[in-house]
Each structure stands twice: as structure tokens, then as C-alpha cells.
Design an enzyme around this catalytic site. Structure first.
Site, PDB file in Angstrom:
ATOM      1  N   GLY A  65       0.975  -1.340  -0.094  1.00 18.97           N
ATOM      2  CA  GLY A  65       0.090   0.133  -0.041  1.00 18.97           C
ATOM      3  C   GLY A  65       0.868   1.392   0.185  1.00 18.97           C
ATOM      4  O   GLY A  65       2.050   1.225   0.277  1.00 18.97           O
ATOM      5  N   CYS A  92       5.244  -6.459   1.814  1.00 17.94           N
ATOM      6  CA  CYS A  92       5.637  -4.829   1.755  1.00 17.94           C
ATOM      7  C   CYS A  92       4.862  -3.986   2.961  1.00 17.94           C
ATOM      8  O   CYS A  92       5.362  -4.373   3.883  1.00 17.94           O
ATOM      9  CB  CYS A  92       5.510  -4.167   0.271  1.00 17.94           C
ATOM     10  SG  CYS A  92       6.401  -2.628   0.172  1.00 17.94           S
ATOM     11  N   TYR A  93       3.978  -3.303   2.612  1.00 17.96           N
ATOM     12  CA  TYR A  93       3.162  -2.446   3.809  1.00 17.96           C
ATOM     13  C   TYR A  93       2.694  -3.490   4.670  1.00 17.96           C
ATOM     14  O   TYR A  93       2.481  -3.161   5.493  1.00 17.96           O
ATOM     15  CB  TYR A  93       2.212  -1.535   3.069  1.00 17.96           C
ATOM     16  CG  TYR A  93       1.502  -0.797   4.115  1.00 17.96           C
ATOM     17  CD1 TYR A  93       1.761   0.373   4.695  1.00 17.96           C
ATOM     18  CD2 TYR A  93       0.068  -1.531   4.630  1.00 17.96           C
ATOM     19  CE1 TYR A  93       1.137   1.037   5.630  1.00 17.96           C
ATOM     20  CE2 TYR A  93      -0.355  -0.842   5.574  1.00 17.96           C
ATOM     21  CZ  TYR A  93      -0.118   0.495   5.999  1.00 17.96           C
ATOM     22  OH  TYR A  93      -0.812   1.172   7.002  1.00 17.96           O
ATOM     23  N   HIS A 183       7.725  -7.737  -3.348  1.00 18.98           N
ATOM     24  CA  HIS A 183       6.624  -8.009  -4.155  1.00 18.98           C
ATOM     25  C   HIS A 183       6.654  -9.175  -4.540  1.00 18.98           C
ATOM     26  O   HIS A 183       7.167  -9.442  -6.030  1.00 18.98           O
ATOM     27  CB  HIS A 183       6.077  -6.999  -4.940  1.00 18.98           C
ATOM     28  CG  HIS A 183       5.558  -5.576  -4.263  1.00 18.98           C
ATOM     29  ND1 HIS A 183       4.227  -5.370  -3.906  1.00 18.98           N
ATOM     30  CD2 HIS A 183       6.099  -4.489  -3.730  1.00 18.98           C
ATOM     31  CE1 HIS A 183       4.069  -4.070  -3.268  1.00 18.98           C
ATOM     32  NE2 HIS A 183       5.240  -3.744  -3.063  1.00 18.98           N
ATOM     33  N   GLU A 185       4.173 -11.077  -6.110  1.00 20.27           N
ATOM     34  CA  GLU A 185       3.181 -11.003  -6.942  1.00 20.27           C
ATOM     35  C   GLU A 185       3.623 -10.378  -8.441  1.00 20.27           C
ATOM     36  O   GLU A 185       3.100 -10.717  -9.449  1.00 20.27           O
ATOM     37  CB  GLU A 185       2.039 -10.442  -6.460  1.00 20.27           C
ATOM     38  CG  GLU A 185       2.141  -8.937  -6.560  1.00 20.27           C
ATOM     39  CD  GLU A 185       2.431  -8.117  -5.091  1.00 20.27           C
ATOM     40  OE1 GLU A 185       2.181  -7.314  -4.692  1.00 20.27           O
ATOM     41  OE2 GLU A 185       3.463  -8.991  -4.586  1.00 20.27           O
ATOM     42  N   SER A 237     -20.467  -5.482 -26.908  1.00 23.09           N
ATOM     43  CA  SER A 237     -19.713  -4.422 -27.157  1.00 23.09           C
ATOM     44  C   SER A 237     -18.818  -4.661 -28.353  1.00 23.09           C
ATOM     45  O   SER A 237     -18.137  -3.851 -28.807  1.00 23.09           O
ATOM     46  CB  SER A 237     -18.819  -4.004 -26.070  1.00 23.09           C
ATOM     47  OG  SER A 237     -17.892  -4.870 -25.700  1.00 23.09           O
ATOM     48  N   GLY A 238     -18.725  -5.735 -28.735  1.00 22.15           N
ATOM     49  CA  GLY A 238     -17.827  -6.305 -29.806  1.00 22.15           C
ATOM     50  C   GLY A 238     -16.522  -6.771 -29.332  1.00 22.15           C
ATOM     51  O   GLY A 238     -15.780  -7.424 -29.928  1.00 22.15           O
ATOM     52  N   GLY A 239     -16.327  -6.719 -27.909  1.00 20.97           N
ATOM     53  CA  GLY A 239     -15.289  -7.330 -27.368  1.00 20.97           C
ATOM     54  C   GLY A 239     -15.519  -8.621 -26.942  1.00 20.97           C
ATOM     55  O   GLY A 239     -16.596  -9.257 -26.853  1.00 20.97           O
ATOM     56  N   VAL A 240     -14.428  -9.514 -26.404  1.00 20.80           N
ATOM     57  CA  VAL A 240     -14.366 -10.849 -25.957  1.00 20.80           C
ATOM     58  C   VAL A 240     -15.365 -11.134 -24.469  1.00 20.80           C
ATOM     59  O   VAL A 240     -16.252 -11.916 -24.484  1.00 20.80           O
ATOM     60  CB  VAL A 240     -12.798 -11.371 -25.496  1.00 20.80           C
ATOM     61  CG1 VAL A 240     -13.133 -12.693 -25.042  1.00 20.80           C
ATOM     62  CG2 VAL A 240     -12.177 -11.472 -26.937  1.00 20.80           C
ATOM     63  N   ASP A 241     -15.299  -9.907 -23.780  1.00 26.56           N
ATOM     64  CA  ASP A 241     -15.666 -10.266 -22.392  1.00 26.56           C
ATOM     65  C   ASP A 241     -17.249 -10.084 -22.295  1.00 26.56           C
ATOM     66  O   ASP A 241     -17.761 -11.165 -22.068  1.00 26.56           O
ATOM     67  CB  ASP A 241     -15.564  -8.912 -21.651  1.00 26.56           C
ATOM     68  CG  ASP A 241     -13.993  -8.811 -21.377  1.00 26.56           C
ATOM     69  OD1 ASP A 241     -13.289  -9.533 -21.522  1.00 26.56           O
ATOM     70  OD2 ASP A 241     -13.498  -7.541 -21.349  1.00 26.56           O
ATOM     71  N   SER A 242     -18.076  -9.388 -23.346  1.00 23.06           N
ATOM     72  CA  SER A 242     -19.393  -9.338 -23.333  1.00 23.06           C
ATOM     73  C   SER A 242     -19.927 -10.560 -24.134  1.00 23.06           C
ATOM     74  O   SER A 242     -20.878 -11.031 -23.912  1.00 23.06           O
ATOM     75  CB  SER A 242     -20.042  -7.956 -23.896  1.00 23.06           C
ATOM     76  OG  SER A 242     -19.322  -7.776 -25.257  1.00 23.06           O
ATOM     77  N   SER A 243     -19.058 -11.014 -25.214  1.00 20.14           N
ATOM     78  CA  SER A 243     -19.405 -12.053 -26.023  1.00 20.14           C
ATOM     79  C   SER A 243     -19.489 -13.529 -25.146  1.00 20.14           C
ATOM     80  O   SER A 243     -20.353 -14.424 -25.057  1.00 20.14           O
ATOM     81  CB  SER A 243     -18.341 -12.283 -26.990  1.00 20.14           C
ATOM     82  OG  SER A 243     -18.515 -11.119 -27.811  1.00 20.14           O
ATOM     83  N   LYS A 383      -9.011 -11.012 -17.344  1.00 22.79           N
ATOM     84  CA  LYS A 383      -9.068 -11.232 -18.751  1.00 22.79           C
ATOM     85  C   LYS A 383      -8.534 -12.715 -19.255  1.00 22.79           C
ATOM     86  O   LYS A 383      -9.508 -13.287 -20.144  1.00 22.79           O
ATOM     87  CB  LYS A 383      -8.404 -10.262 -19.723  1.00 22.79           C
ATOM     88  CG  LYS A 383      -8.417 -10.195 -20.976  1.00 22.79           C
ATOM     89  CD  LYS A 383      -9.488 -10.245 -21.634  1.00 22.79           C
ATOM     90  CE  LYS A 383      -9.817  -8.536 -21.688  1.00 22.79           C
ATOM     91  NZ  LYS A 383     -11.201  -8.146 -22.349  1.00 22.79           N
TER      92      LYS A 383
END
Length: 527
Positions: A65, A92-93, A183, A185, A237-243, A383
Site C-alpha cells: 500500500g 511490503c506494507y 513484492h 506477485e 460491445s464487440g469485445g471478448v468479455d461481453s461475448s 481477462k
């Protein structure tokens, strides 16, 4: 990411990540998910003893953080975190707040470290199992801290150190409490993923029982429970997510779903034909195609502020969806392809500890008066997980593997005021750029590539005549999750070829530049 009585966490082993505001907290979740461990991120100020009783995590991770534990009002973990009897890892924090709360001491400003560093093992530990096996017993990590632990809390010892961080990894083996000053990650910590896996699998004893096949089945069950026999509209929307969201929801509720594809005049070249063709030719899903380009471009005329653009587009999408809902006899639910990074990046200081990066049109842009409830089956996913789910659902690889495309479309790739002429110019240039990337066999190596039409004109010479036309920026990045990214190292011959084609074939552009900014410090999109 709120847990519900019938949440994923109830069905699988799970880890709680307590967020203290780091911009890479979500990467912790990605690394755990890659090991088959379901996890959720919750703000530090929402986690108390009651929450822990309900969520019942098998292990807890404290994120990094931007605050200093030496500040009077700095964030703290609830004391129940340390009395619950489960393994805790502070990063870290998170390491510093653990020390401060358990009786150690943190000092500010005397040992700053940012960037790559090498740590060496001091003693064996389950956290380091299989690591530090070189002759020098060193590992590369990524440091990003100004404060440091000056005095260990009772029960802790050192298991790894570096010249700049003598307490780089610490542990209380009896209580199974661990802390790292670096970190693990981020990808720059070469074996950070292995350290996190050692924490979840060896120390916490998790088996890694979360898979995309399981997510598919559970998401379908959850959609059916939420929707019942109501009608749902899904905004494509035309993207992968909404499809992917549309196909998943259709599998759950069948003809109760109607997809609405809104062409807002800001799509890529031939985007509408491709999306409509996919759903009408490959899936038996009712689809309404709405050409709303005049509406969107009209409302966006004169708007240059990027946040206002997103909110305007979000509002107009809802207006169109509600109008189409009336035409089909009413719909109680609106489905969207919202992802977890969308939610994280849209959180404000009042809603959680992370700093707001930008309002996503489908998160920060939704009007309060919206008459439909949301169905967001991908809200817990990153994603790359959405792509895995798309393959699980049988979507064509050519579609699943497409580069991400934002819901606001070209609106956020035209800084400044948007006009139809600018959108047409950008569409043509972008099509040339992507065509050349495909011709070079580079498309699948790149996470996302696109063009940006800058609000800057420059002097040029074309055919012995002076020109004063627009500058086009090219952007291409590599990434695994969209949360961090590096620019793609095209060779100069490729960039020269693309620039020549764009300047020769696209009227209104006389200069092309390439963006070599990584994320962070930049974002992938320009707005």
C-alpha cells in the site's frame, strides 16, 4: 469482491487478500488463481471479526500500500486477523503493518529501495521450498518501499535478506506468520509465483481445487438463481468479455436472453459485421442490432474530458438498452461483461483503499436511475480467465484470442473532442496497423495493439507541398492479465512500413509515433 451466502467461496478452499491500496494487489489474486486457489480481495476497512467468521478463509494475505505505518491515521488490519489461527502473509506494507501491530518497530525514510534486488537465504523455510538452489543461494525480487522493519516482533526470525533489506523475508513459524519486504506477485520477482504457491499449498495446506470448468457450472447455477424466469438483455460491445458473458448466460437461461449490439459509431473497421455474424451464424441467440451512431456522436460533440466521455457513453448505452427492453415486452435484467480489473480500477478512496485510475463506462458510468438490475457473471474474473472460460464454452479461437477492445471504443482513443471525421480517420489507420501486425505473424504475441489519434497537428511535406495534419500514435503491449504491461519491441523496419502505409493511405495524418511506455507508470489505453 463481495462474498454472498451462495458465493464461490462457499464451494472451494479460499484465501482472503486484504487490500491496503497497492496498485498491484490484484496481481496477488492472479498468481493464486493460476495455482487453482480461489481468492477474494476486500478493503482493509471492511474486514473485521464478523466478516472473518462469515468468509472463513483458509489463509490471509496482507497487500502492499502507499501509506506509511508511521502515520497516525495509517491503515491497520483488524486484530482478529492475527488471532484467527490461519497462516498470514504480509507483503511490503503488509509486512510492516504486521510488525507494527504485533510488537515490532518500523522506521521511515532511512532505507529506500525501488526496483530489482537480490536476496539471499538465511535459513530453510517451507516458503522457500525449491528456491534459492543456486550456488550463491540468491533470488531476484522486486522492491518498492521507503519504510523498513527496524525491529522484529516477538517470535519472528529472518529467513532471507538483502543489503538494502536485512529483513527481506521474516517468519514466525509457530503461528505460520510470514512477511516479505518485496513484492512476490510481480513478474520481476522471478520465483514469486512459487513463493505464493508454497504459502497456499505447503503452509496453508490448500489443494488448489478451483478450475474454469467448475466456475462455468457454478456461474450457470448462480445466473439461474438470480434471474428466475425473467427476461435479460445483454449489451454486446464487440469485445471478448461481453461475448463470453452472452454465451454463458444463454447456456443458463436460453431464450430468456436477448442480445443488443449497439453500434455507437466508435467501433473498429468492420467490427459490427463481424460481431453480428458471429452470433447470428454460430449461436441461436436473439440479437438486436441498433445503429445509434448519430445519438452517441451527437451527445459527445464538444466533450473532451475523458471521465465525462465514459459517463456519457455509459448513460447512452443504458438509454438504448432500456428502449430495446420495452420493445421486447420488458426486461428486468441487464447483462454486462464487467471484469474484476474494471471494478478494482474504478474504486474510489471512499469505496476502498485503492486510488481511482479511471471510471470504466460499465462501472463508474451507470446512471443511478437505471431501471434494470445487473447480471455480471464475469465480475470475479481476470481477462485471461475470461478467455479460458470462452474456450470452455466452445467459442471460436479466432474470436476468443482477439485483442481487448474497450466498451467506449474509439472514444478513448481520440483524446479531446470526438467527431465522425476523426473516428473515420482513426478507423482506417487502425485497420492498416492491425493488418500489418497480422501479416507479420505477431498478432498472438501481443496482448493489445491499437492506434490513437492525437489532438496535435504537425507540419509536414507531401508532394513538395506543406501539410499541417494530425499525429497518430501506435500502441502495442505484452501482458498476462492487463494489470501490468510492457511495450512490444517492434523492429524499426516494421514501424517504418506501418507509418509509410498510414501516411500514404489515410488522409489527414502526416506523422506517426510509437508509444514505449509500460504499465505502470502509464495505463494501456490513453484515456
Amino acid at each position: 469482491m463481495a462474498s454472498t451466502p451462495d458465493s464461490i467461496a462457499d464451494k472451494h478452499e479460499h484465501v482472503l487478500i486484504i487490500d491496503f491500496g497497492s496498485q498491484v494487489t490484484q496481481l496477488i489474486a492472479r498468481r493464486l488463481r493460476e495455482s487453482g486457489v480461489y481468492c477474494e480481495i476486500h478493503p482493509f476497512n471492511k474486514v473485521d471479526a464478523g466478516f472473518l467468521d462469515r468468509f472463513d478463509p483458509k489463509a490471509i494475505i496482507l497487500s502492499g500500500g502507499p501509506s506509511s505505518v508511521t502515520w497516525d491515521d495509517s491503515p491497520r488490519a483488524d486484530e482478529a486477523v492475527f488471532t484467527r489461527g490461519v497462516p498470514v502473509l504480509g507483503i511490503c506494507y503488509g509486512q510492516q503493518v504486521m510488525m507494527e501491530q504485533l510488537g515490532g518497530k518500523v522506521e521511515s525514510g532511512t532505507s529506500r529501495e525501488f526496483g530489482r534486488a537480490f536476496i539471499e537465504k538465511v535459513t530453510d523455510s517451507e516458503l522457500l521450498d525449491g528456491l534459492f538452489e543456486g550456488e550463491d543461494h540468491r533470488e531476484q525480487v522486486w522492491m518498492s518501499h521507503g519504510d523498513h522493519v527496524a525491529e522484529l516482533a516477538p517470535g519472528f526470525g529472518v529467513i532471507a535478506r538483502s543489503p538494502g533489506a536485512p529483513l527481506a523475508i521474516i517468519a514466525d513459524l509457530e503461528r505460520r506468520f510470514y512477511g516479505t519486504q518485496f513484492h512476490p506477485e510481480v513478474v520481476h520477482t522471478v520465483h514469486g509465483r512459487d513463493m505464493l504457491r508454497n504459502f497456499t499449498h505447503r503452509i496453508a495446506g490448500l489443494s488448489g481445487d478451483w478450475t474454469m470448468a467448475a466456475y462455468r457450472a457454478e456461474a450457470i447455477e448462480k445466473i439461474r438463481a438470480q434471474v428466475g424466469d425473467a427476461k435479460v438483455i445483454c449489451g454486446l460491445s464487440g469485445g471478448v468479455d461481453s461475448s463470453v458473458a452472452a454465451v454463458l448466460i444463454h447456456e443458463a437461461i436460453g431464450d430468456q436472453l436477448t442480445c443488443v449490439y449497439v453500434d455507437h459509431g466508435l467501433m473498429r473497421m468492420n467490427e459490427s459485421e463481424q460481431v453480428v455474424g458471429l452470433f447470428r451464424d454460430h449461436y441461436n441467440i436473439p440479437l438486436v442490432h441498433v445503429d445509434a451512431s448519430d445519438l452517441f456522436l451527437g451527445e459527445l460533440a464538444g466533450v473532451s474530458d475523458p471521465e465525462k466521455k465514459r459517463k456519457t457513453i455509459g448513460k447512452l448505452f443504458i438509454d438504448v438498452f432500456e428502449e430495446e427492453a420495452k420493445k421486447i415486452g420488458g426486461a428486468d435484467f441487464l447483462a454486462q461483461g464487467t471484469l474484476y480489473p474494471d471494478v478494482i480500477e474504478s474504486v474510489s478512496a471512499t469505496g476502498g483503499p485503492s486510488v481511482t485510475i479511471k471510471s470504466h463506462h460499465n462501472v463508474g458510468g451507470l446512471p443511478e436511475r437505471m431501471n434494470m438490475k445487473l447480471v455480471e457473471p464475469l465480475r470475479d474474473l481476470f481477462k485471461d480467465e475470461v478467455r479460458a472460460l470462452g474456450r470452455e464454452l466452445g467459442l471460436p479461437e479466432a474470436f476468443v484470442g482477439r485483442h481487448p477492445f474497450p466498451g467506449p471504443g474509439l472514444a478513448i482513443r481520440i483524446p479531446g473532442e470526438i467527431t465522425r471525421e476523426k473516428a473515420d480517420t482513426l478507423r482506417k489507420a487502425d485497420a492498416i496497423y492491425i493488418e500489418e501486425i497480422r501479416n507479420a505473424g505477431l498478432y498472438d504475441e501481443i496482448w493489445q495493439a491499437f492506434s490513437v489519434l492525437l489532438p496535435v497537428n504537425t507540419v509536414g511535406v507531401m508532394g513538395d507541398e506543406r501539410t499541417y495534419e494530425a499525429v497518430l500514435a501506435l500502441r502495442a503491449v505484452t501482458s498476462t492479465d492487463g494489470m501490468t504491461a510492457d511495450y512490444y519491441p517492434f523492429d524499426h523496419a516494421f514501424l517504418g512500413r506501418v507509418a509509410t502505409r498510414i501516411i500514404n493511405e489515410v488522409k489527414g495524418v502526416n506523422r506517426v509515433v510509437y508509444d514505449v511506455t509500460s504499465k505502470p507508470p502509464g495505463t494501456i489505453e490513453w484515456e
